[in-house]
Design a protein around this motif. Sequence first.
Motif, PDB file in Angstrom:
ATOM      1  N   UNK A 100       0.826  -1.206   0.000  1.00 23.20           N
ATOM      2  CA  UNK A 100       0.000   0.000   0.000  1.00 23.20           C
ATOM      3  C   UNK A 100       0.858   1.253   0.000  1.00 23.20           C
ATOM      4  N   UNK A 101       1.934   1.244   0.767  1.00 23.41           N
ATOM      5  CA  UNK A 101       2.808   2.412   0.821  1.00 23.41           C
ATOM      6  C   UNK A 101       3.504   2.670  -0.514  1.00 23.41           C
ATOM      7  N   UNK A 102       3.707   1.621  -1.289  1.00 18.88           N
ATOM      8  CA  UNK A 102       4.377   1.785  -2.587  1.00 18.88           C
ATOM      9  C   UNK A 102       3.414   2.116  -3.718  1.00 18.88           C
ATOM     10  N   UNK A 103       2.115   1.822  -3.508  1.00 18.91           N
ATOM     11  CA  UNK A 103       1.162   1.978  -4.612  1.00 18.91           C
ATOM     12  C   UNK A 103       0.075   3.023  -4.364  1.00 18.91           C
ATOM     13  N   UNK A 104      -0.065   3.488  -3.126  1.00 15.72           N
ATOM     14  CA  UNK A 104      -1.196   4.356  -2.778  1.00 15.72           C
ATOM     15  C   UNK A 104      -0.701   5.683  -2.204  1.00 15.72           C
ATOM     16  N   UNK A 105      -1.598   6.694  -2.141  1.00 14.06           N
ATOM     17  CA  UNK A 105      -1.215   7.981  -1.542  1.00 14.06           C
ATOM     18  C   UNK A 105      -0.740   7.793  -0.100  1.00 14.06           C
ATOM     19  N   UNK A 106       0.352   8.458   0.242  1.00 18.24           N
ATOM     20  CA  UNK A 106       0.929   8.290   1.590  1.00 18.24           C
ATOM     21  C   UNK A 106       0.240   9.218   2.587  1.00 18.24           C
ATOM     22  N   UNK A 107      -1.043   9.016   2.772  1.00 23.30           N
ATOM     23  CA  UNK A 107      -1.835   9.759   3.750  1.00 23.30           C
ATOM     24  C   UNK A 107      -2.578   8.754   4.602  1.00 23.30           C
ATOM     25  N   UNK A 108      -2.494   8.930   5.924  1.00 22.20           N
ATOM     26  CA  UNK A 108      -3.040   7.927   6.834  1.00 22.20           C
ATOM     27  C   UNK A 108      -4.516   7.671   6.592  1.00 22.20           C
ATOM     28  N   UNK A 109      -5.327   8.737   6.428  1.00 27.43           N
ATOM     29  CA  UNK A 109      -6.760   8.521   6.264  1.00 27.43           C
ATOM     30  C   UNK A 109      -7.071   7.742   4.991  1.00 27.43           C
ATOM     31  N   UNK A 110      -6.351   8.030   3.905  1.00 29.53           N
ATOM     32  CA  UNK A 110      -6.598   7.317   2.646  1.00 29.53           C
ATOM     33  C   UNK A 110      -6.100   5.874   2.723  1.00 29.53           C
ATOM     34  N   UNK A 111      -4.920   5.686   3.310  1.00 23.95           N
ATOM     35  CA  UNK A 111      -4.387   4.330   3.458  1.00 23.95           C
ATOM     36  C   UNK A 111      -5.285   3.479   4.345  1.00 23.95           C
ATOM     37  N   UNK A 112      -5.775   4.080   5.408  1.00 21.67           N
ATOM     38  CA  UNK A 112      -6.652   3.347   6.317  1.00 21.67           C
ATOM     39  C   UNK A 112      -7.956   2.962   5.626  1.00 21.67           C
ATOM     40  N   UNK A 113      -8.491   3.868   4.819  1.00 21.28           N
ATOM     41  CA  UNK A 113      -9.729   3.564   4.084  1.00 21.28           C
ATOM     42  C   UNK A 113      -9.516   2.413   3.111  1.00 21.28           C
ATOM     43  N   UNK A 114      -8.383   2.426   2.401  1.00 17.93           N
ATOM     44  CA  UNK A 114      -8.087   1.349   1.447  1.00 17.93           C
ATOM     45  C   UNK A 114      -7.912   0.022   2.169  1.00 17.93           C
ATOM     46  N   UNK A 115      -7.174   0.045   3.285  1.00 15.25           N
ATOM     47  CA  UNK A 115      -6.947  -1.188   4.039  1.00 15.25           C
ATOM     48  C   UNK A 115      -8.252  -1.737   4.597  1.00 15.25           C
ATOM     49  N   UNK A 116      -9.118  -0.848   5.070  1.00 16.82           N
ATOM     50  CA  UNK A 116     -10.409  -1.286   5.602  1.00 16.82           C
ATOM     51  C   UNK A 116     -11.267  -1.895   4.504  1.00 16.82           C
ATOM     52  N   UNK A 117     -11.269  -1.289   3.319  1.00 22.17           N
ATOM     53  CA  UNK A 117     -12.026  -1.836   2.194  1.00 22.17           C
ATOM     54  C   UNK A 117     -11.486  -3.212   1.795  1.00 22.17           C
ATOM     55  N   UNK A 118     -10.163  -3.356   1.819  1.00 23.64           N
ATOM     56  CA  UNK A 118      -9.560  -4.642   1.476  1.00 23.64           C
ATOM     57  C   UNK A 118      -9.945  -5.719   2.487  1.00 23.64           C
ATOM     58  N   UNK A 119      -9.934  -5.355   3.756  1.00 22.06           N
ATOM     59  CA  UNK A 119     -10.307  -6.314   4.794  1.00 22.06           C
ATOM     60  C   UNK A 119     -11.748  -6.782   4.596  1.00 22.06           C
ATOM     61  N   UNK A 120     -12.638  -5.826   4.318  1.00 25.16           N
ATOM     62  CA  UNK A 120     -14.044  -6.175   4.108  1.00 25.16           C
ATOM     63  C   UNK A 120     -14.213  -7.043   2.859  1.00 25.16           C
ATOM     64  N   UNK A 121     -13.490  -6.707   1.784  1.00 27.90           N
ATOM     65  CA  UNK A 121     -13.600  -7.479   0.542  1.00 27.90           C
ATOM     66  C   UNK A 121     -13.053  -8.887   0.713  1.00 27.90           C
ATOM     67  N   UNK A 122     -11.959  -9.024   1.443  1.00 27.25           N
ATOM     68  CA  UNK A 122     -11.392 -10.362   1.650  1.00 27.25           C
ATOM     69  C   UNK A 122     -12.348 -11.242   2.451  1.00 27.25           C
TER      70      UNK A 122
END
Length: 230
Positions: free
Chosen positions: A187-209
């Motif tokens: 995520x740090x290599x492919x996504x915006x390095x902002x905590x709120x955006x990274x957290x949103x992406x990680x949360x979406x991934x967790x839900x999708x998995x």
Amino acid sequence: MHQQILNVHFSPAYAYGDWVRHAGVESAMNRLALWIIHGGRIWLDSAQPAGKTHLLNALQEEHPQLGLVCVDNSRQGHAMQLVSGWLEELKDKALWMLDIKAGPAPTACGLALFHLIERAREAHRPLLLSWRCPNDALAPAELSSRLAGFERIEMQSPQTDADLRSVLLSIATSRQWSADEVVIDLLLSRCPRQLDKLLEILQDMEAASLAEGRRLSLAWARKRLSRENE
């Protein structure tokens, strides 16, 4: 066969050992250490999510004399009923902390916060409010005027990749998400390095998995990011 994933949701566990102390929170932590000793009125603020809830829960774990009330400012109810409930939770504590959900508070909740500030003053209780809310959304006027007398301390989100990585791993641990360290690095290599955006992406991934019954592995996360970028 894929490992079976249980769709079970756990409440966050905010352990002091999982708290990440980085440059953006250093001054706030030093000031709170003095507050525990000397008291006063503090408003803990941040422009973006910065771990205020984790910090307050960790402090309460370390210091039993601290009382902590989580305020859902979307909750409906009479102002005095809200105050009574908060006071019941805080009555045996020497120092009071309120962790208020980010965003404007409805009139009843705003009035309840005003009355609690007054009760803290009358009872000579040190008071700490943790609340991310724009200045122009502070209401009613009575609450805004009282908050003007608080010492306002701002916490900041982590800025370096190392701190972002540590914070994301801490959040995943507290919420019992199954993300590996290599997923965070992706995520740090492919996504915006902002905590709120990274957290949103990680949360979406967790839900999708969970929805797909798949483990949140590096290979799965890489494929999902590739699909989203197509």
